[in-house]
Design an enzyme around this catalytic site. Structure first.
Site, PDB file in Angstrom:
ATOM      1  N   ASP A  38      82.000  12.299  67.287  1.00  0.00           N
ATOM      2  CA  ASP A  38      83.100  11.931  68.703  1.00  0.00           C
ATOM      3  C   ASP A  38      83.577  13.327  68.821  1.00  0.00           C
ATOM      4  OD1 ASP A  38      84.388   8.875  69.507  1.00  0.00           O
ATOM      5  OD2 ASP A  38      85.001  10.876  70.139  1.00  0.00           O
ATOM      6  N   ASP A  64      80.941  17.893  71.012  1.00  0.00           N
ATOM      7  CA  ASP A  64      81.091  17.469  72.389  1.00  0.00           C
ATOM      8  C   ASP A  64      79.851  17.261  73.053  1.00  0.00           C
ATOM      9  OD1 ASP A  64      81.448  17.436  75.074  1.00  0.00           O
ATOM     10  OD2 ASP A  64      82.600  19.115  75.218  1.00  0.00           O
ATOM     11  N   TYR A 155      79.882   6.306  87.552  1.00  0.00           N
ATOM     12  CA  TYR A 155      79.866   5.524  86.302  1.00  0.00           C
ATOM     13  C   TYR A 155      78.580   4.758  86.418  1.00  0.00           C
ATOM     14  CZ  TYR A 155      80.695   2.562  82.254  1.00  0.00           C
ATOM     15  OH  TYR A 155      80.312   1.608  81.030  1.00  0.00           O
ATOM     16  N   LYS A 159      74.914   5.258  84.426  1.00  0.00           N
ATOM     17  CA  LYS A 159      74.486   4.103  83.490  1.00  0.00           C
ATOM     18  C   LYS A 159      73.037   3.572  84.119  1.00  0.00           C
ATOM     19  CE  LYS A 159      77.543   4.118  80.182  1.00  0.00           C
ATOM     20  NZ  LYS A 159      77.382   4.145  78.959  1.00  0.00           N
TER      21      LYS A 159
HETATM   22  N1  LIG Z   1      84.268  -1.628  76.901  1.00  0.00           N
HETATM   23  C1  LIG Z   1      83.595  -1.918  78.127  1.00  0.00           C
HETATM   24  O1  LIG Z   1      83.752  -3.185  78.830  1.00  0.00           O
HETATM   25  C2  LIG Z   1      82.383  -1.673  78.158  1.00  0.00           C
HETATM   26  C3  LIG Z   1      81.079  -2.230  79.211  1.00  0.00           C
HETATM   27  C4  LIG Z   1      80.109  -1.513  79.321  1.00  0.00           C
HETATM   28  C5  LIG Z   1      79.542  -0.420  78.714  1.00  0.00           C
HETATM   29  N2  LIG Z   1      80.553   0.112  77.898  1.00  0.00           N
HETATM   30  C6  LIG Z   1      80.206   1.461  77.172  1.00  0.00           C
HETATM   31  O2  LIG Z   1      80.329   1.564  75.884  1.00  0.00           O
HETATM   32  C7  LIG Z   1      80.736   2.763  75.304  1.00  0.00           C
HETATM   33  C8  LIG Z   1      81.926   2.362  74.651  1.00  0.00           C
HETATM   34  O3  LIG Z   1      83.022   2.178  75.451  1.00  0.00           O
HETATM   35  P1  LIG Z   1      84.598   1.737  74.669  1.00  0.00           P
HETATM   36  O4  LIG Z   1      85.168   0.766  75.669  1.00  0.00           O
HETATM   37  O5  LIG Z   1      84.449   1.539  73.456  1.00  0.00           O
HETATM   38  O6  LIG Z   1      85.077   2.988  75.234  1.00  0.00           O
HETATM   39  P2  LIG Z   1      85.926   4.360  74.371  1.00  0.00           P
HETATM   40  O7  LIG Z   1      86.327   5.072  75.388  1.00  0.00           O
HETATM   41  O8  LIG Z   1      86.646   3.928  73.423  1.00  0.00           O
HETATM   42  O9  LIG Z   1      84.530   5.162  73.718  1.00  0.00           O
HETATM   43  C9  LIG Z   1      83.894   6.267  74.215  1.00  0.00           C
HETATM   44  C10 LIG Z   1      83.847   7.168  73.015  1.00  0.00           C
HETATM   45  O10 LIG Z   1      82.954   8.276  73.674  1.00  0.00           O
HETATM   46  C11 LIG Z   1      83.576   9.441  73.196  1.00  0.00           C
HETATM   47  N3  LIG Z   1      83.404  10.518  74.169  1.00  0.00           N
HETATM   48  C12 LIG Z   1      83.545  10.842  75.407  1.00  0.00           C
HETATM   49  N4  LIG Z   1      83.260  11.754  75.770  1.00  0.00           N
HETATM   50  C13 LIG Z   1      82.652  12.433  74.722  1.00  0.00           C
HETATM   51  C14 LIG Z   1      81.689  13.615  74.590  1.00  0.00           C
HETATM   52  N5  LIG Z   1      81.573  14.632  75.566  1.00  0.00           N
HETATM   53  N6  LIG Z   1      81.152  13.879  73.383  1.00  0.00           N
HETATM   54  C15 LIG Z   1      81.372  13.381  72.387  1.00  0.00           C
HETATM   55  N7  LIG Z   1      82.065  11.847  72.502  1.00  0.00           N
HETATM   56  C16 LIG Z   1      82.610  11.460  73.595  1.00  0.00           C
HETATM   57  C17 LIG Z   1      85.251   9.216  73.278  1.00  0.00           C
HETATM   58  O11 LIG Z   1      86.076  10.147  72.646  1.00  0.00           O
HETATM   59  C18 LIG Z   1      85.261   7.530  72.801  1.00  0.00           C
HETATM   60  O12 LIG Z   1      85.422   7.613  71.457  1.00  0.00           O
HETATM   61  C19 LIG Z   1      80.911   3.656  76.537  1.00  0.00           C
HETATM   62  O13 LIG Z   1      79.386   4.268  76.785  1.00  0.00           O
HETATM   63  C20 LIG Z   1      80.939   2.620  77.775  1.00  0.00           C
HETATM   64  O14 LIG Z   1      80.181   3.232  78.741  1.00  0.00           O
HETATM   65  C21 LIG Z   1      81.640  -0.348  77.838  1.00  0.00           C
END
Ligand SMILES: NC(=O)c1ccc[n+]([C@@H]2O[C@H](COP(=O)([O-])OP(=O)(O)OC[C@H]3O[C@@H](n4cnc5c(N)ncnc54)[C@H](O)[C@@H]3O)[C@@H](O)[C@H]2O)c1
Length: 253
Positions: A38, A64, A155, A159
């Site tokens: 992360d 990153d 977004y 996706k």
């Molecule tokens: N929660 C929802 O409703 C939902 C729905 C559909 C899809 N998603 C997808 O699920 C995944 C996780 O979502 P979440 O709700 O747990 O959000 P979250 O923000 O907690 O998780 C995303 C993680 O990605 C990390 N991240 C961001 N940019 C980064 C980078 N440049 N390099 C490395 N790491 C990086 C963040 O630090 C974070 O820990 C995401 O891809 C999101 O698009 C979530």
């Protein structure tokens, strides 16, 4: 229950919290060793402390994913340390804030950053990890979104492109016996979604689902573990929706 991932290694991106941590917990419960990555170092350390206390071997790596060089250096280190990698979960993503609201006003620089993290990084990482994935005839799971079907935000566009990327990845990685699938979640309860999305979003999306349930990170992780397991050995090149039946929205009375 038999542990489906005993003696296996799973690498999870975005593992500092939310969906990524839910994946890590479930893989650990089923016997896997973990590589967690992360940008959020503090979150990673907290996740690793919890998992190690439960007996799961895990390493943490701050990377990153916007940087191709950093991703490749990290992957090279993993391939050197682990000759076999069974699972790669491309979960990290930018999902909240400007990417979810803006469209025509975004600069090219921002578009390219969003696409780099959400769409291109899964391919860069998979390709750089390919030697170890190939030795294990491994599995890749990309996390896309129900928003990919209505790409009216940056977004959604990133996706939708990740859905397409999943097909391309499945096509080329099959040569090494590597399966590639994606999960398209609906709105799931995670710490980030709870704090970043308006309450009204949860209610609106739930009203459009066939099942009036609140989805959780565990629902996605459970599906991901199935796709990563040998039970899914005949499944590749699929986008699997996990959204309590939102597909018919707008068509029901
Ligand atoms: N929660 C929802 O409703 C939902 C729905 C559909 C899809 N998603 C997808 O699920 C995944 C996780 O979502 P979440 O709700 O747990 O959000 P979250 O923000 O907690 O998780 C995303 C993680 O990605 C990390 N991240 C961001 N940019 C980064 C980078 N440049 N390099 C490395 N790491 C990086 C963040 O630090 C974070 O820990 C995401 O891809 C999101 O698009 C979530």
């Amino acid at each position: 229950m038999a542990k489906r991932f005993a003696d296996k290694l799973a690498l999870i991106t975005g593992a500092a919290g939310g969906m990524g941590l839910a994946f890590a917990r479930k893989f650990a419960e089923e016997g896997a060793a973990l590589v967690l990555t992360d940008v959020d170092q503090a979150g990673l350390e907290a996740a690793a402390a919890e998992l190690r206390a439960q007996g799961a071997p895990c390493s943490t790596h701050r990377v990153d994913l916007a940087s191709e060089k950093d991703s490749q250096q990290f992957a090279a280190q993993i391939c050197e340390r682990h000759s076999r990698l069974d699972v790669l979960v491309n979960n990290a993503g930018l999902a909240y804030g400007e990417i979810a609201h803006s469209f025509e006003s975004l600069s090219q620089e921002k578009w390219l950053r969003f696409l780099a993290v959400n769409t291109v990084a899964p391919l860069i990482l998979a390709q750089a990890l390919r030697p170890s994935l190939a030795r294990a005839r491994g599995v890749i799971v990309n996390i896309t979104s129900m928003a990919s079907y209505v790409p009216a935000t940056a977004y959604g566009v990133t996706k939708a492109a990740l859905n397409a990327m999943t097909f391309g990845m499945a096509n080329v990685f099959a040569a090494d016996g590597i399966r590639v699938n994606a999960i398209a979640p609906g709105v799931m309860e995670t710490p980030a979604s709870r704090t970043q999305l308006p309450q009204g979003t949860f209610e609106r999306v739930q009203s459009q689902q066939l099942l009036k349930l609140q989805g959780t990170a565990d629902d996605i992780a459970a599906l991901g573990l199935f796709l990563a397991s040998d039970d899914a050995r005949f499944i590749t090149c699929e986008i699997v929706n996990c959204d309590a039946g939102s597909r018919l929205r707008g068509w029901r009375g």
